[in-house]
Design a protein around this motif. Structure first.
Motif, PDB file in Angstrom:
ATOM      1  N   ALA A  82       0.836  -1.207   0.000  1.00 55.18           N
ATOM      2  CA  ALA A  82       0.000   0.000   0.000  1.00 55.18           C
ATOM      3  C   ALA A  82       0.868   1.253   0.000  1.00 55.18           C
ATOM      4  O   ALA A  82       0.635   2.200   0.755  1.00 55.18           O
ATOM      5  N   TYR A  83       1.873   1.241  -0.881  1.00 51.63           N
ATOM      6  CA  TYR A  83       2.872   2.319  -0.844  1.00 51.63           C
ATOM      7  C   TYR A  83       3.130   2.936  -2.219  1.00 51.63           C
ATOM      8  O   TYR A  83       3.045   4.143  -2.383  1.00 51.63           O
ATOM      9  N   HIS A  84       3.461   2.116  -3.229  1.00 53.65           N
ATOM     10  CA  HIS A  84       3.890   2.632  -4.533  1.00 53.65           C
ATOM     11  C   HIS A  84       3.664   1.549  -5.579  1.00 53.65           C
ATOM     12  O   HIS A  84       3.704   0.359  -5.260  1.00 53.65           O
ATOM     13  N   ILE A  85       3.459   1.948  -6.840  1.00 55.45           N
ATOM     14  CA  ILE A  85       3.159   0.940  -7.869  1.00 55.45           C
ATOM     15  C   ILE A  85       4.354   0.049  -8.198  1.00 55.45           C
ATOM     16  O   ILE A  85       4.183  -1.103  -8.605  1.00 55.45           O
TER      17      ILE A  85
ATOM     18  N   PRO B 204      10.139   1.456   1.945  1.00 53.24           N
ATOM     19  CA  PRO B 204      11.563   1.582   2.298  1.00 53.24           C
ATOM     20  C   PRO B 204      11.988   0.783   3.524  1.00 53.24           C
ATOM     21  O   PRO B 204      13.149   0.393   3.648  1.00 53.24           O
ATOM     22  N   GLU B 205      11.060   0.519   4.426  1.00 44.74           N
ATOM     23  CA  GLU B 205      11.383  -0.287   5.610  1.00 44.74           C
ATOM     24  C   GLU B 205      10.930  -1.737   5.430  1.00 44.74           C
ATOM     25  O   GLU B 205      10.993  -2.524   6.377  1.00 44.74           O
ATOM     26  N   GLY B 206      10.465  -2.063   4.242  1.00 46.20           N
ATOM     27  CA  GLY B 206      10.016  -3.433   3.980  1.00 46.20           C
ATOM     28  C   GLY B 206       8.806  -3.811   4.821  1.00 46.20           C
ATOM     29  O   GLY B 206       8.677  -4.965   5.247  1.00 46.20           O
ATOM     30  N   LEU B 207       7.884  -2.862   5.034  1.00 41.31           N
ATOM     31  CA  LEU B 207       6.746  -3.122   5.916  1.00 41.31           C
ATOM     32  C   LEU B 207       5.880  -4.267   5.390  1.00 41.31           C
ATOM     33  O   LEU B 207       5.487  -5.175   6.143  1.00 41.31           O
ATOM     34  N   GLY B 208       5.565  -4.238   4.086  1.00 43.00           N
ATOM     35  CA  GLY B 208       4.756  -5.313   3.519  1.00 43.00           C
ATOM     36  C   GLY B 208       5.464  -6.654   3.590  1.00 43.00           C
ATOM     37  O   GLY B 208       4.840  -7.690   3.831  1.00 43.00           O
ATOM     38  N   ALA B 209       6.777  -6.634   3.391  1.00 39.48           N
ATOM     39  CA  ALA B 209       7.574  -7.864   3.479  1.00 39.48           C
ATOM     40  C   ALA B 209       7.572  -8.404   4.908  1.00 39.48           C
ATOM     41  O   ALA B 209       7.491  -9.612   5.136  1.00 39.48           O
TER      42      ALA B 209
ATOM     43  N   MET C  27       5.822 -12.178   5.870  1.00 38.25           N
ATOM     44  CA  MET C  27       6.575 -13.253   6.518  1.00 38.25           C
ATOM     45  C   MET C  27       5.937 -13.619   7.862  1.00 38.25           C
ATOM     46  O   MET C  27       5.854 -14.806   8.211  1.00 38.25           O
ATOM     47  N   ARG C  28       5.496 -12.608   8.598  1.00 34.80           N
ATOM     48  CA  ARG C  28       4.815 -12.890   9.869  1.00 34.80           C
ATOM     49  C   ARG C  28       3.514 -13.664   9.627  1.00 34.80           C
ATOM     50  O   ARG C  28       3.164 -14.580  10.390  1.00 34.80           O
TER      51      ARG C  28
ATOM     52  N   ILE D 157      17.654  -3.888  -0.196  1.00 30.51           N
ATOM     53  CA  ILE D 157      17.804  -3.280   1.126  1.00 30.51           C
ATOM     54  C   ILE D 157      16.519  -3.410   1.927  1.00 30.51           C
ATOM     55  O   ILE D 157      16.534  -3.780   3.112  1.00 30.51           O
ATOM     56  N   ALA D 158      15.376  -3.140   1.299  1.00 23.60           N
ATOM     57  CA  ALA D 158      14.091  -3.217   1.999  1.00 23.60           C
ATOM     58  C   ALA D 158      13.819  -4.628   2.503  1.00 23.60           C
ATOM     59  O   ALA D 158      13.358  -4.821   3.638  1.00 23.60           O
ATOM     60  N   GLU D 159      14.117  -5.633   1.678  1.00 20.94           N
ATOM     61  CA  GLU D 159      13.856  -7.009   2.097  1.00 20.94           C
ATOM     62  C   GLU D 159      14.771  -7.417   3.251  1.00 20.94           C
ATOM     63  O   GLU D 159      14.346  -8.110   4.180  1.00 20.94           O
TER      64      GLU D 159
END
Length: 417
Positions: free
Chosen positions: A268-271, A276-281, A285-286, A314-316
């Motif tokens: 929910a960030y960019h197409i 940048p902090e890998g929030l979705g990643a 994983m959680r 880097i994000a991952e």
């Protein structure tokens, strides 16, 4: 609710490293580079002139000549890999109920080569609409699942999944859920992609997503290397046969491993850019760990999305450190895209297959083409650089992330009776 256990009983693959599972795994284990100059079209004027193509591919070695002409390359790959997987699983109409065998196949783009050819043919004509009658059924990305079901007579759930480069992983998760909910006994699942074409390469070049290291294309895909400059396009198909444990045992099938669980999320960030902090990643994983009823410490190996893009790697890595904490330093991490390139909608299946074989054989395939450490990455993480490592792999996690912010992760683990 009492969910059914789900196991993997058959594998099939056609890849830039070889046209079978055995060749694919040998290439991964040996750290073979699947990249070369593009052969499918004249790329001389393109910013990127190389890719990880399936080598020396002739569909008529596998399919009837007339049949092959009616099927796009991505569907050809799916059919060929599924044939290998069905044979590997020992499936016959005597040991399965075809009404309870489904097919769920992912693809990010589908028949782009067919679409390109038909548009060019129309544009170069006199305006009279002359289109191949197979144009639409060759192009639509759900057709791979249709072809597989028709070929083998499987009449269970049948559809396609599309979530860009997370497509195959989402397909595997859907298949897993279908079986554990007892809506089918067995699913043929995975993903296929074949878009090494003027439109495919040109489109990704325009986005500045691809490596342009034409002077050293053999080492262009450099996940986690300081000098990475974009991904290398790949193509191929990976197919898994998954079924309920009780069904597999009843028919005496060999079992590679068990599927532990899966997760999905959105950035929910960019197409195109990752959070940048890998929030979705982190979230995906959680979610996979929670679904599997496992702790972070239960995972031994992560096959990362690791595309060799400056931001994505880097994000991952940040996400892994956030989710796994101190255990991150005990993990093996590797990007097999360094060898296969990024197979887009097929990536999740081929990388899940790599995880399955890592669990089965206790070997972690490497991240090749590493030359210079990136100071922005934690040097204590084990990226399995340049050479495979032997270790006990009880459980492995596969990450896939797609344009649009789609994330999917699946966990496989050793089968214990």
């Amino acid at each position: 609710m009492d969910f059914k256990r789900v196991v993997v009983t058959g594998l099939g693959a056609i890849t830039p490293l070889g046209k079978s599972v055995a060749e694919y795994w040998q290439g991964l284990s040996d750290g073979v580079n699947g990249c070369d100059l593009i052969k499918q079209f004249d790329a001389a004027k393109f910013k990127t002139r190389f890719a990880c193509e399936v080598k020396d591919f002739d569909p008529t070695n596998y399919l009837d000549r007339k049949e092959a002409r009616k099927i796009d390359r991505f569907s050809q790959f799916a059919l060929i890999a599924s044939d290998e997987a069905v044979k590997d699983a020992g499936i016959s109409k005597d040991n399965v109920d075809v009404d309870r065998v489904g097919v769920i196949i992912g693809s990010g783009i589908g028949g782009l080569i067919t679409f390109q050819e038909e548009v060019i043919n129309f544009a170069s004509g006199d305006g009279t609409p002359r289109f191949n009658p197979f144009f639409i059924p060759k192009m639509i990305l759900d057709i791979a699942a249709g072809h597989i079901s028709i070929r083998h007579g499987f009449r269970g759930p049948n559809y396609a999944v599309v979530s860009a480069c997370a497509s195959a992983t989402n397909a595997i998760i859907d298949a897993y859920d279908t079986i554990r909910l007892n809506k089918a006994d067995m699913i043929i699942t995975g993903g296929s992609e074949a878009v090494v074409s003027a439109a495919g390469v040109g489109g990704f070049n325009a986005m500045k997503a691809l490596s342009e290291r034409n002077d050293d294309y053999k080492t262009a895909c450099r996940p986690f290397d300081k000098d990475r400059d974009g991904f290398v396009m790949g193509e191929g198909a990976g197919i898994l046969i998954i079924e309920s444990l009780e069904h597999a045992l009843a028919r005496g099938a060999k079992i590679y491993c068990e599927i532990g669980g899966g997760g999905a999320s959105a950035d929910a960030y960019h197409i195109t850019a990752p959070h940048p902090e890998g929030l979705g990643a982190q979230n995906v994983m959680r979610a996979a760990l929670k679904d599997a009823g496992m702790k972070a410490e239960d995972i031994d190996y992560i096959n990362v999305h690791g595309t060799s893009t400056p931001l994505g790697d880097i994000a991952e890595t940040k996400a892994i450190l956030n989710v796994f904490g101190e255990h991150a330093y005990d993990l093996n991490i590797s990007s097999t895209k360094s060898m296969t390139g990024h197979c887009l909608g097929a990536a999740g299946a081929l990388e899940a297959l790599a995880c399955i074989l890592a669990v089965t054989k206790d070997i972690v395939p490497p991240t090749i083409n590493h030359f210079t450490d990136d100071p922005e990455l934690d040097p204590k993480l084990n990226f399995t650089f340049n050479k495979a490592q032997h270790r006990t792999v009880n459980a492995a996690l596969s990450n896939t992330f797609g344009f649009g912010g789609h994330n999917a992760s699946v966990i496989v683990k050793k089968y214990v009776a």
